[in-house]
Design a protein around this motif. Structure first.
Motif, PDB file in Angstrom:
ATOM      1  N   ASN B  44       0.820  -1.222   0.000  1.00 52.72           N
ATOM      2  CA  ASN B  44       0.000   0.000   0.000  1.00 52.72           C
ATOM      3  C   ASN B  44       0.853   1.271   0.000  1.00 52.72           C
ATOM      4  N   GLU B 137       1.276   4.976   9.452  1.00 49.44           N
ATOM      5  CA  GLU B 137       0.052   4.249   9.827  1.00 49.44           C
ATOM      6  C   GLU B 137      -1.198   5.121   9.797  1.00 49.44           C
ATOM      7  N   GLY B 142      -5.282   3.863   4.414  1.00 47.40           N
ATOM      8  CA  GLY B 142      -4.710   2.650   4.977  1.00 47.40           C
ATOM      9  C   GLY B 142      -3.217   2.773   5.223  1.00 47.40           C
TER      10      GLY B 142
END
Lengths: 479, 480
Positions: B44, B137, B142
């Motif tokens: 990601n 984070e 995400g």
């Protein structure tokens, strides 16, 4: 009870620049289609950064100097934070504790002579967008967002409505003179905010309350607002009440105000230095250069016209109404040393020429009458070559055709007749036709003056009035 | 080109392959896009992959090269941008939900410069929303994982820039650093990352976090690549009034100079309690390397260090509270629900900002409020001046300051979930550099026992990127 007005003004003026305050968008947005003069900067898109407009800052410095302010040699922009739909960044870039100009002074003509109005500050900021309310919907137009504004704040030094009017007019005139703004009220280029309260005559302390009326778009409405508030606040005070400290707004141009927002305390705008724009510094040389290149201000001009040219206040005031008018006048009196002649030129210009311009919607630049032509007209008059009747008669033709007075006079044979023989003949004729005058003169020796008019009429105004006067008196003595 | 090759590919190598036509930009770009496609479900690192733009630009470069046009060293080389940079026609989110769907109508100056160099834009990388985070984070899209070990964070806030370079998703990336957002992920991902001097690279078009701290800079696999990219980014910009006039140097040609006789200072305040022993050991090793290169390593003091984090956050959150005020859902981003404007704006900001953004807006609003501004915002600005003096004084004694980039090893994902303050303190060594405005370069110094990288931070005076790039490069060559 009679109360004294305590008024301070805040005036927002659109500075005249090609582009907006912090971006390259065209600042001339008036009547442009909504949201057609926008870019990432003035729309407040993420990441867009403001770059200050040098010209706009110069304009602010100029106006500060014109209002007698000191210039902060170290200055900066600050963010004024508040939420509003037409404020795209959620803050307005303004100036907080270090405005470009501070502690100025403006002399105004008041009832008891000249009076000083202290200028608190002159600072620079950006305008917001515009909310357009339509039924339940609100539409936003950001064309105005980021247009440079100069804000002038005065101390609460006004005590009379006409002082406010004088100041407002003079300020408008000044910004136009020095080219800081067109100050076109119709286009919202100059807006007033009035802070007002009343106190009993004789009291020295400022009242405990203050009413603020925002967004006043013309000087006449400004006058009406003050008159309305004077009445409203007086009535409350008469009843022993204290008017509420609040912001009031206008719904129309009648001057009637309505409560908008009650002020508990001053808003917390969380001002802090605008980190996207480094502080701005000025050198003495830069400030001096701005002062040096500034044109003569209306107040100074007026004083000079009165002192050096011997003009009266009203005439001088009319002459300085616009910079163009004053400049035209100054060119017309170039080389003229006799104040009597200066005054004549001034009167012909202010009277007949300006009346013609107004009636025919002619601008100074379009005027066919040259400075030399007006000078010549007055010269012919003073040399006794034409009478004032003739002068008045031929000026419209000069204005319409651009022909010199001497040319018209020659063409039409309007030169003054000094020929005593010719005049004497007419005089005899006129005396014979008006026997009653001799009777009247027994009671009033000046009654003979009627005959002068009659002679002038007979001679189409061309006769030299002094010669006529003498001829009549001589003829009457012979009787 | 396979993933293992892409993982090691540098600008120098890639540009040689492209120039000699052994490899086309389309081939390189397609190979990179394939790796991205394969890695993204786990890592990601990207919020938006600009596949079409990438292939179109690559094709264009190949055509130019076929015509033997003179091209920039970056021509045809795939890169990514942290998702704070506006790219015309592409979504720009700053990692925040509130900007989801916002298609920017303009290019950031950084992107204008990259486009001019004919570099190939792969996409926009993930980041902690608005740069608020040290771990990667706290993105609205995400968390990003560290490809070295996916149980660990890649560092933040330029998390996707770091992570994508680790797995081979591009040759370099342009991050943004407000308090360590380039240096931290560089350190946690084993990369070189440069926080430039404030004003060295234009901020125009980069969604702001704290305007007086924000700096733009490259992240790459080695110091030389960082130097090359910097040459293309640095300079004054008429659209950013805070850019400086200092001369842009040919950084990549100044790397070979010997650092013999150079003075490197290690501030004692940065080597106190709380420093991870493995990090400390790695720094001591680095100091030995410098000595072996002929540099003099001495202890110095930056006495105001203990106030740096507090001052940093007071000013940073103050500016943030104002910078984020424009996100009202009226002109762009997600829309709010409600009957009135106030209801709509509350709805938009309520659902569009994450807890960290709300926390910072509240802290900043408080710090600027009437009655509190003097003790918070203004006091912090005074401390900032003292911090600047600390550095100015230190640079009269040494040429370069060396510190650990991060005091700790990369934490595991979720490890600091419940303790936001701990995350703020993790930035201690990087944050003080931003209020001062000097440049800082993170260079890998080695690995911890768990295989995760450690980095050191090299700091130079304002606009002296050349010094730290030189020192970093010399170190890198020595330990290679």
């Amino acid at each position: 009870m009679v109360y004294e007005l305590i008024i301070g003004l805040e005036i927002h003026i659109h500075a005249k620049t090609k582009s907006k305050m912090f971006c390259r968008c065209d600042a001339k947005y008036f009547s442009a289609p909504p949201n057609s003069h926008v870019c990432p900067v003035c729309l407040g898109l993420p990441g867009a950064l403001p770059v200050p407009n040098k010209k706009a800052i110069e304009q602010c410095i100029k106006l500060s100097l014109a209002l007698g302010c000191n210039i902060n040699k170290f200055s900066k922009f600050d963010r004024k934070n508040y939420f509003y739909p037409d404020l795209p960044k959620g803050y307005q870039i303004s100036q907080y504790d270090l405005p470009f100009g501070y502690e100025g002074n403006v002399e105004i003509e008041s009832t008891a002579g000249t009076k000083s109005i202290r200028i608190t500050r002159v600072h620079m900021e950006e305008d917001t967008g515009k909310s357009i309310h339509s039924g339940a919907k609100t539409m936003l137009d950001f064309n105005k967002s980021g247009v440079p504004l100069v804000e002038v704040v005065t101390e609460p030094d006004f005590r009379e409505i006409k002082d406010v009017t004088f100041f407002a007019k003079r300020l408008r005139q000044t910004v136009k003179y020095i080219g800081v703004s067109d100050a076109d009220m119709e286009k919202g280029q100059m807006r007033f905010e009035v802070n007002m309260s009343l106190r009993k005559v004789g009291e020295a302390a400022l009242p405990k309350y203050k009413v603020e009326v925002k967004n006043i778009g013309s000087i006449s409405v400004l006058e009406k607002v003050i008159a309305y508030e004077l009445k409203r606040q007086s009535e409350l005070l008469d009843k022993g009440e204290t008017p509420v400290q609040e912001t009031r707004g206008l719904r129309d141009l009648t001057g009637v105000t309505h409560s908008q927002r009650i002020k508990e305390e001053s808003n917390d705008y969380r001002y802090f230095p605008e980190p996207d724009i480094p502080p701005i510094t000025f050198t003495d040389e830069q400030i001096f250069a701005n002062r040096e290149t500034m044109c003569e201000l209306p107040t100074d001009k007026k004083a000079r016209y009165m002192k050096d040219c011997g003009l009266d206040s009203a005439l001088a005031e009319t002459l300085i109404a616009t910079k163009g008018r004053a400049e035209w006048f100054e060119q017309a009196i170039e080389g003229v040393t006799d104040n009597k002649v200066v005054s004549q030129i001034a009167k012909w210009f202010v009277g007949d020429v300006i009346a013609f311009m107004n009636a025919n919607k002619v601008k100074l630049a379009q005027l066919k009458l040259s400075h030399e032509m007006l000078r010549e007209l007055v010269e012919l008059l003073n040399l006794g070559k034409i009478s004032s009747t003739i002068a008045k008669q031929i000026l419209p033709e000069m204005l319409e055709t651009g022909k010199k007075a001497s040319v018209i006079v020659k063409e039409k044979g309007l030169e003054v007749v000094n020929d005593e023989g010719a005049i004497n003949e007419i005089v005899k004729k006129v005396i014979a036709a008006n026997p009653k005058v001799l009777e009247d003169m027994k009671k009033n020796p000046a009654a003979y003056k009627f005959l002068i008019g009659q002679v002038m009429k007979e001679m189409q105004g061309k006769a030299n009035p002094q010669v006529v006067d003498k001829a009549i008196l001589e003829a009457l003595q012979e009787k | 080109m396979n993933q293992d090759e892409l993982k090691k590919l540098t600008i120098s190598t890639a540009s040689e392959l492209l120039a000699s036509k052994k490899l086309s930009s389309v081939e390189l770009t397609q190979a990179t896009l394939d790796v991205i496609e394969q890695q993204e479900p786990v890592i990601n690192a990207f919020i938006t992959v600009t596949k079409e733009i990438a292939l179109a630009r690559a094709k264009q470069v190949d055509e130019l090269r076929a015509k033997n046009e003179r091209l920039s060293i970056l021509a045809g080389i795939p890169y990514s941008l942290k998702d704070v940079y506006n790219v015309k026609g592409v979504q720009t989110t700053g990692g925040a939900k509130i900007l989801e769907g916002y298609i920017s109508p303009y290019d950031a100056t950084v992107e204008v410069l990259m486009k001019k160099s004919n570099a190939v834009l792969l996409g926009k990388t993930n980041c902690d929303s608005f740069g608020f985070g040290t771990t990667g984070e706290h993105s609205g899209f995400g968390p990003t994982k560290n490809p070295i070990n996916i149980e660990y964070v890649p560092g933040g806030s330029s998390s996707g820039s770091g992570a994508s370079l680790v797995y081979g998703g591009g040759v370099f990336s342009i991050g943004e650093d407000t308090g360590g957002s380039i240096r931290c992920p560089a350190s946690f991902c084993g990369l070189a990352g440069l926080k430039t001097t404030y004003g060295r690279v234009s901020r125009y078009g980069a969604a702001p976090y704290a305007s007086s701290y924000d700096t733009m800079g490259p992240m790459a696999r080695n110091v030389k690549d960082v130097a090359i990219v910097l040459e293309h980014l640095a300079g004054q910009d008429a659209r950013d009034a805070t850019t400086g006039t200092a001369e842009v140097l040919p950084y990549s040609t100044l790397l070979d100079k010997s650092i013999k006789g150079m003075k490197i200072g290690m501030p004692k305040e940065y080597f106190g309690e709380g420093l991870d022993p493995e990090v400390r050991a790695s720094m001591e090793h680095a100091a030995d390397v410098f000595r072996s290169l002929g540099a003099e390593v001495i202890e110095i003091s930056l006495p105001y260090t203990e106030y740096a984090v507090a001052a940093y956050y007071v000013i940073g959150t103050s500016e943030t509270s104002s910078n984020l005020a424009r996100l009202d859902g009226i002109r762009y981003g997600i829309e709010g629900e409600g009957d009135t404007w106030m209801q709509k704006i509350k709805d938009v900001r309520g659902k569009g900002f994450n807890d960290e953004a709300k926390r910072r807006i509240m802290v900043g609003t408080y710090a600027l409020s009437a009655g509190y501004a003097d003790q918070y915002y203004k006091k912090a600005q005074q401390v900032r001046q003292l911090l600047k003096k600390d550095f100015v004084r230190a640079f009269t004694e040494v040429d370069v300051i060396m510190t650990p980039t991060m005091p700790v090893l990369p934490p595991k994902i979720g490890e600091n979930e419940s303790d936001p303050l701990k995350l703020w303190l993790m930035d201690a060594f990087t944050v003080s550099v931003n209020p001062v405005g000097v440049p800082g370069l993170s260079v890998p110094t080695g690995f911890a026992k768990n295989g995760l990288p450690i980095g050191m931070q090299l700091i130079a005076p304002h606009f002296r990127e050349d010094i730290i790039l030189n020192v970093g490069y010399q170190f890198e060559q020595e330990v290679k």
